[in-house]
Design a protein around this motif. Sequence first.
Motif, PDB file in Angstrom:
ATOM      1  N   ASP A 113      22.702  45.508  85.702  1.00  0.00           N
ATOM      2  CA  ASP A 113      22.052  46.809  85.607  1.00  0.00           C
ATOM      3  C   ASP A 113      21.854  47.418  86.989  1.00  0.00           C
ATOM      4  OD1 ASP A 113      21.846  46.210  82.948  1.00  0.00           O
ATOM      5  OD2 ASP A 113      19.652  46.164  82.879  1.00  0.00           O
ATOM      6  N   PHE A 114      21.981  48.749  87.053  1.00  0.00           N
ATOM      7  CA  PHE A 114      21.633  49.434  88.297  1.00  0.00           C
ATOM      8  C   PHE A 114      20.112  49.444  88.418  1.00  0.00           C
ATOM      9  CE2 PHE A 114      20.264  53.199  90.594  1.00  0.00           C
ATOM     10  CZ  PHE A 114      20.932  53.025  91.787  1.00  0.00           C
ATOM     11  N   LYS A 115      19.602  49.035  89.580  1.00  0.00           N
ATOM     12  CA  LYS A 115      18.171  48.873  89.764  1.00  0.00           C
ATOM     13  C   LYS A 115      17.555  50.057  90.513  1.00  0.00           C
ATOM     14  CE  LYS A 115      17.648  44.596  88.137  1.00  0.00           C
ATOM     15  NZ  LYS A 115      19.025  44.178  87.856  1.00  0.00           N
ATOM     16  N   ALA A 116      16.487  50.597  89.945  1.00  0.00           N
ATOM     17  CA  ALA A 116      15.665  51.585  90.649  1.00  0.00           C
ATOM     18  C   ALA A 116      14.656  50.796  91.471  1.00  0.00           C
ATOM     19  CB  ALA A 116      14.966  52.504  89.647  1.00  0.00           C
ATOM     20  N   ASP A 117      15.063  50.401  92.675  1.00  0.00           N
ATOM     21  CA  ASP A 117      14.266  49.421  93.421  1.00  0.00           C
ATOM     22  C   ASP A 117      13.605  49.971  94.681  1.00  0.00           C
ATOM     23  OD1 ASP A 117      16.589  49.785  94.809  1.00  0.00           O
ATOM     24  OD2 ASP A 117      17.176  47.682  94.869  1.00  0.00           O
ATOM     25  N   LYS A 118      13.804  51.258  94.966  1.00  0.00           N
ATOM     26  CA  LYS A 118      13.110  51.814  96.122  1.00  0.00           C
ATOM     27  C   LYS A 118      13.033  53.329  95.997  1.00  0.00           C
ATOM     28  CE  LYS A 118      17.245  52.083  99.092  1.00  0.00           C
ATOM     29  NZ  LYS A 118      17.818  51.667 100.378  1.00  0.00           N
ATOM     30  N   GLU A 119      12.093  53.912  96.712  1.00  0.00           N
ATOM     31  CA  GLU A 119      11.960  55.358  96.705  1.00  0.00           C
ATOM     32  C   GLU A 119      13.197  55.989  97.337  1.00  0.00           C
ATOM     33  OE1 GLU A 119       8.304  56.503  98.577  1.00  0.00           O
ATOM     34  OE2 GLU A 119       7.082  55.836  96.888  1.00  0.00           O
ATOM     35  N   VAL A 120      13.555  57.157  96.857  1.00  0.00           N
ATOM     36  CA  VAL A 120      14.684  57.870  97.451  1.00  0.00           C
ATOM     37  C   VAL A 120      14.161  59.058  98.250  1.00  0.00           C
ATOM     38  CG1 VAL A 120      16.382  57.189  95.729  1.00  0.00           C
ATOM     39  CG2 VAL A 120      15.018  59.232  95.336  1.00  0.00           C
ATOM     40  N   ASN A 121      14.853  59.362  99.323  1.00  0.00           N
ATOM     41  CA  ASN A 121      14.544  60.548 100.115  1.00  0.00           C
ATOM     42  C   ASN A 121      15.868  61.148 100.590  1.00  0.00           C
ATOM     43  OD1 ASN A 121      15.336  59.123 102.548  1.00  0.00           O
ATOM     44  ND2 ASN A 121      13.329  58.125 102.516  1.00  0.00           N
ATOM     45  N   PHE A 122      15.782  62.263 101.255  1.00  0.00           N
ATOM     46  CA  PHE A 122      17.002  62.950 101.677  1.00  0.00           C
ATOM     47  C   PHE A 122      17.875  62.053 102.551  1.00  0.00           C
ATOM     48  CE2 PHE A 122      19.355  65.648 104.682  1.00  0.00           C
ATOM     49  CZ  PHE A 122      20.083  66.447 103.795  1.00  0.00           C
ATOM     50  N   ASP A 123      17.267  61.331 103.483  1.00  0.00           N
ATOM     51  CA  ASP A 123      18.043  60.525 104.429  1.00  0.00           C
ATOM     52  C   ASP A 123      18.791  59.380 103.751  1.00  0.00           C
ATOM     53  OD1 ASP A 123      17.357  62.100 106.588  1.00  0.00           O
ATOM     54  OD2 ASP A 123      15.593  60.901 107.106  1.00  0.00           O
ATOM     55  N   ASN A 124      18.104  58.619 102.864  1.00  0.00           N
ATOM     56  CA  ASN A 124      18.832  57.492 102.261  1.00  0.00           C
ATOM     57  C   ASN A 124      19.758  57.937 101.131  1.00  0.00           C
ATOM     58  OD1 ASN A 124      17.177  57.594  99.890  1.00  0.00           O
ATOM     59  ND2 ASN A 124      15.730  56.112 100.747  1.00  0.00           N
ATOM     60  N   LEU A 125      19.534  59.145 100.570  1.00  0.00           N
ATOM     61  CA  LEU A 125      20.448  59.651  99.548  1.00  0.00           C
ATOM     62  C   LEU A 125      21.754  60.138 100.159  1.00  0.00           C
ATOM     63  CD1 LEU A 125      20.122  59.941  96.412  1.00  0.00           C
ATOM     64  CD2 LEU A 125      19.908  62.389  96.824  1.00  0.00           C
ATOM     65  N   LEU A 126      21.764  60.403 101.451  1.00  0.00           N
ATOM     66  CA  LEU A 126      23.010  60.783 102.114  1.00  0.00           C
ATOM     67  C   LEU A 126      24.021  59.646 102.104  1.00  0.00           C
ATOM     68  CD1 LEU A 126      21.621  62.705 105.235  1.00  0.00           C
ATOM     69  CD2 LEU A 126      23.050  63.701 103.424  1.00  0.00           C
ATOM     70  N   LYS A 127      23.531  58.414 102.149  1.00  0.00           N
ATOM     71  CA  LYS A 127      24.423  57.260 102.273  1.00  0.00           C
ATOM     72  C   LYS A 127      24.903  56.722 100.926  1.00  0.00           C
ATOM     73  CE  LYS A 127      22.647  55.768 106.751  1.00  0.00           C
ATOM     74  NZ  LYS A 127      22.067  54.666 107.556  1.00  0.00           N
ATOM     75  N   THR A 128      24.146  56.964  99.887  1.00  0.00           N
ATOM     76  CA  THR A 128      24.562  56.566  98.542  1.00  0.00           C
ATOM     77  C   THR A 128      23.713  57.324  97.542  1.00  0.00           C
ATOM     78  OG1 THR A 128      24.905  54.722  97.009  1.00  0.00           O
ATOM     79  CG2 THR A 128      22.981  54.581  98.433  1.00  0.00           C
ATOM     80  N   CYS A 129      24.325  57.750  96.438  1.00  0.00           N
ATOM     81  CA  CYS A 129      23.603  58.542  95.455  1.00  0.00           C
ATOM     82  C   CYS A 129      22.911  57.609  94.465  1.00  0.00           C
ATOM     83  CB  CYS A 129      24.538  59.502  94.718  1.00  0.00           C
ATOM     84  SG  CYS A 129      23.643  60.691  93.687  1.00  0.00           S
ATOM     85  N   ARG A 130      21.658  57.297  94.717  1.00  0.00           N
ATOM     86  CA  ARG A 130      20.897  56.395  93.857  1.00  0.00           C
ATOM     87  C   ARG A 130      20.358  57.103  92.616  1.00  0.00           C
ATOM     88  NH1 ARG A 130      20.195  51.640  95.843  1.00  0.00           N
ATOM     89  NH2 ARG A 130      18.550  51.165  94.343  1.00  0.00           N
ATOM     90  N   LEU A 131      20.407  58.414  92.600  1.00  0.00           N
ATOM     91  CA  LEU A 131      19.897  59.163  91.458  1.00  0.00           C
ATOM     92  C   LEU A 131      21.033  59.442  90.482  1.00  0.00           C
ATOM     93  CD1 LEU A 131      17.596  61.677  93.351  1.00  0.00           C
ATOM     94  CD2 LEU A 131      16.856  59.783  91.912  1.00  0.00           C
ATOM     95  N   SER A 132      20.958  58.829  89.323  1.00  0.00           N
ATOM     96  CA  SER A 132      21.949  59.072  88.281  1.00  0.00           C
ATOM     97  C   SER A 132      21.384  60.098  87.304  1.00  0.00           C
ATOM     98  CB  SER A 132      22.255  57.766  87.540  1.00  0.00           C
ATOM     99  OG  SER A 132      23.143  58.002  86.476  1.00  0.00           O
ATOM    100  N   LEU A 133      22.211  61.015  86.866  1.00  0.00           N
ATOM    101  CA  LEU A 133      21.727  62.069  85.987  1.00  0.00           C
ATOM    102  C   LEU A 133      21.100  61.516  84.713  1.00  0.00           C
ATOM    103  CD1 LEU A 133      24.627  64.667  86.346  1.00  0.00           C
ATOM    104  CD2 LEU A 133      22.311  64.888  87.256  1.00  0.00           C
ATOM    105  N   LEU A 134      21.676  60.478  84.120  1.00  0.00           N
ATOM    106  CA  LEU A 134      21.189  60.020  82.824  1.00  0.00           C
ATOM    107  C   LEU A 134      19.870  59.275  82.896  1.00  0.00           C
ATOM    108  CD1 LEU A 134      22.823  56.843  81.286  1.00  0.00           C
ATOM    109  CD2 LEU A 134      22.935  57.300  83.726  1.00  0.00           C
ATOM    110  N   SER A 135      19.405  58.904  84.084  1.00  0.00           N
ATOM    111  CA  SER A 135      18.169  58.127  84.178  1.00  0.00           C
ATOM    112  C   SER A 135      17.157  58.761  85.126  1.00  0.00           C
ATOM    113  CB  SER A 135      18.484  56.693  84.637  1.00  0.00           C
ATOM    114  OG  SER A 135      19.044  56.704  85.943  1.00  0.00           O
TER     115      SER A 135
END
Length: 250
Positions: free
Chosen positions: A130-152
Amino acid sequence: MPEVSIITPCYNSSAFLEETICSVMNQTFTDWEWLITDDQSTDNSVEIIQKHQDSRIKLIIAEKNGGAGHARNLSLKQASGKFITFLDADDFWEPNFLEEMVNFMKQEKAEIAYSNYARCDENLIPKIEDFKADKEVNFDNLLKTCRLSLLSSMYDSQRVGKEFFPEGSKREDHVMWLNLLKKIPTGKPLPKTMAKYRMRENSISRKKQNIIKDQYLVYKDFMNFSTLKSLYYTANWALNGFIKYSKIFN
């Protein structure tokens, strides 16, 4: 006004659409509207949707085939819910998804939240971890990988406003999330698996090697980064994408 607006683009999705519809109809949370935009399907997707006589389901027919971003934007324009969430026409929610996410958003006073999701084959059988929601996301870390999936994921449109998708990009979801996270400090993780993502072999988002140029343009054209900075983040995205989906790491 419903509390939640669900946004769905639909194009030739008849093979999986009934399961997706059932996953919404079975939600324990019922104060929602579902805006489905059909993007000029040539199969019987529209007929499948129309079979479900529920006033909360609002079917929009696009005048021309404009892609998923365009279809989502047509739905977003008519959305009236406080919370905005997304579900593609081939994905699946567990019955408690909306209830858990809305409660979490309120408890945490979150502007954006995201949960775990199961990564499955076309029959919804788990394929990798499973993809894990394991840390807060912000603009800087979202630049390196898209942790936000539309369906979740879910965001509060009353607090941050509606964010529309750039049309013509194959990475429109990443651009949309980055634009949202320019407005707020963080998105909150809910570490529960409440959704299922079909890892279809012909999916655009699965063919990483074919969209490196599109990802580069996320940074160069949409974030207005320099060439060197855009190449740096593209390399990070490619490496993190390999780790995210490789069976070596899952």
